[in-house]
Design an enzyme around this catalytic site. Structure first.
Site, short mmCIF file in Angstrom:
data_model
loop_
_atom_site.label_atom_id
_atom_site.label_comp_id
_atom_site.label_asym_id
_atom_site.label_seq_id
_atom_site.Cartn_x
_atom_site.Cartn_y
_atom_site.Cartn_z
N GLU A 115 65.57 11.96 152.43
CA GLU A 115 64.79 11.64 151.15
C GLU A 115 64.52 10.30 151.41
OE1 GLU A 115 63.33 14.04 149.74
OE2 GLU A 115 64.35 15.69 149.50
N HIS A 138 69.09 10.40 143.18
CA HIS A 138 68.91 11.86 143.52
C HIS A 138 70.09 12.70 143.15
CE1 HIS A 138 67.18 15.73 144.22
NE2 HIS A 138 67.53 15.87 145.55
N HIS A 140 71.77 16.86 141.90
CA HIS A 140 71.44 18.25 141.63
C HIS A 140 71.95 18.61 140.24
CE1 HIS A 140 70.74 19.17 146.14
NE2 HIS A 140 69.89 18.30 145.64
N GLU A 168 70.57 9.99 121.11
CA GLU A 168 70.61 8.84 121.92
C GLU A 168 69.22 8.98 122.99
OE1 GLU A 168 73.81 8.56 124.91
OE2 GLU A 168 74.09 10.91 124.51
N HIS A 209 65.36 22.00 141.43
CA HIS A 209 66.15 21.47 142.61
C HIS A 209 67.04 20.23 142.17
CE1 HIS A 209 65.65 19.14 146.71
NE2 HIS A 209 66.61 18.65 146.16
ZN LIG Z 1 68.20 17.48 146.53
#
Ligand SMILES: [Zn+2]
Length: 289
Positions: A115, A138, A140, A168, A209
């Protein structure tokens, strides 16, 4: 200074450990990047051994000649703390922002996260808005992913629902959350879509994802991811108990909160919801938005 003794490297490793401990990084899931400060580069550059230049797969001219600490492609977050030199790396970009080379890490071979285009394009967008932005993460995140199967994939809906589930949230992410429909990960297309959202938000959800978060430092970025995911977990729990919320925070209450906490909440997220008839067949539907 040895690379592993540097504060930014320690904080990077701690972030991978925290994310792994929360169950967000099964197998080789997730990735993390950090745009290294000039003085930090200076402090560790004696350890650098440059490998060959490789194409990034996209162009990030505003990041030309900068240095990044990133997780490796196919590497497991769960292994970073024990063997950082095998699982993470420092890279340098060329003077066009089109190629990178590894300077440290990935001692048993490998390349930066698949990525990398998304990370660099997001970091570039953020740098242009605020040069202090340095981290892109990133993960999951289980409950956010679950919600992408039942809520409409709209920024307004996800933002409003996450705001409602934990007081919050509107203070932590007053700009809201963006949503990218399902796309093939790892390429330039999804990177372009995500970086468009990063112009407005610090959080972008990838349907079915996970999530991308951006911030100025590791605590802020991890905390943002954690707060949104916690809120999603509460919504998943509520929907597991009942098809609708009986009561929730109302638009005017958000406006009052914004005033008291000194944040600006865009009106597009404070829409009026349709009153649901609990006696109709809709009662059986998951109908919260
Ligand atoms: Zn991922």
């Amino acid at each position: 200074m040895k690379v592993l003794d540097a504060k930014f490297v320690k904080e990077f490793i701690k972030t991978t450990e925290l994310g792994f401990s929360l169950g967000w990084h099964e197998r080789n899931g997730g990735n993390l990047s950090y745009r290294i400060k000039t003085e930090e580069v200076e402090s560790v550059k004696e350890n650098f051994v440059a490998k060959e230049w490789q194409g990034i797969g996209t162009s990030v001219p505003a990041l030309a000649n900068e240095y990044f600490l990133v997780t490796g492609s196919g590497k497991y977050f769960g292994n970073v703390k024990e063997n950082p030199e095998e699982n993470i790396c420092i890279i340098e970009l060329d003077d066009k922002g089109e190629n990178y080379r590894i300077l440290w890490g990935l001692v048993n071979g490998g390349r930066p996260t698949s990525e990398l285009p998304s990370h660099l394009m997001n970091l570039e967008v953020k740098k242009k808005i605020d040069p202090d932005y340095r981290v892109v993460y990133h993960a999951h995140t289980t409950n956010i992913i679950a919600l992408t199967f039942i809520l409409p994939l709209k920024d307004e809906v996800f933002t409003r629902e996450l705001w409602e589930m934990a007081t919050e949230c509107p203070v932590v992410f007053p700009d809201g959350v963006g949503v990218v429909k399902w796309m093939v990960p790892g390429g330039k297309e999804i990177a372009v879509e995500t970086s468009k959202l990063m112009k407005q938000y610090d959080l972008a959800i990838w349907a079915h994802h996970g999530m991308f978060a951006a911030g100025r430092d590791f605590d802020e970025t991890f905390g943002l991811m954690h707060t949104a995911e916690k809120s999603a977990e509460i919504l998943v729990k509520v929907l597991s108990c009942a098809p609708q919320k009986r009561q929730t925070i109302q638009p005017d209450e958000f406006r009052q909160l914004a005033k008291d906490f000194g944040v600006t909440l865009p009106e597009k997220f404070l829409y009026e919801k349709e009153a649901k008839n609990l006696n109709s067949e809709k009662e059986l539907e998951i109908n919260v938005y």
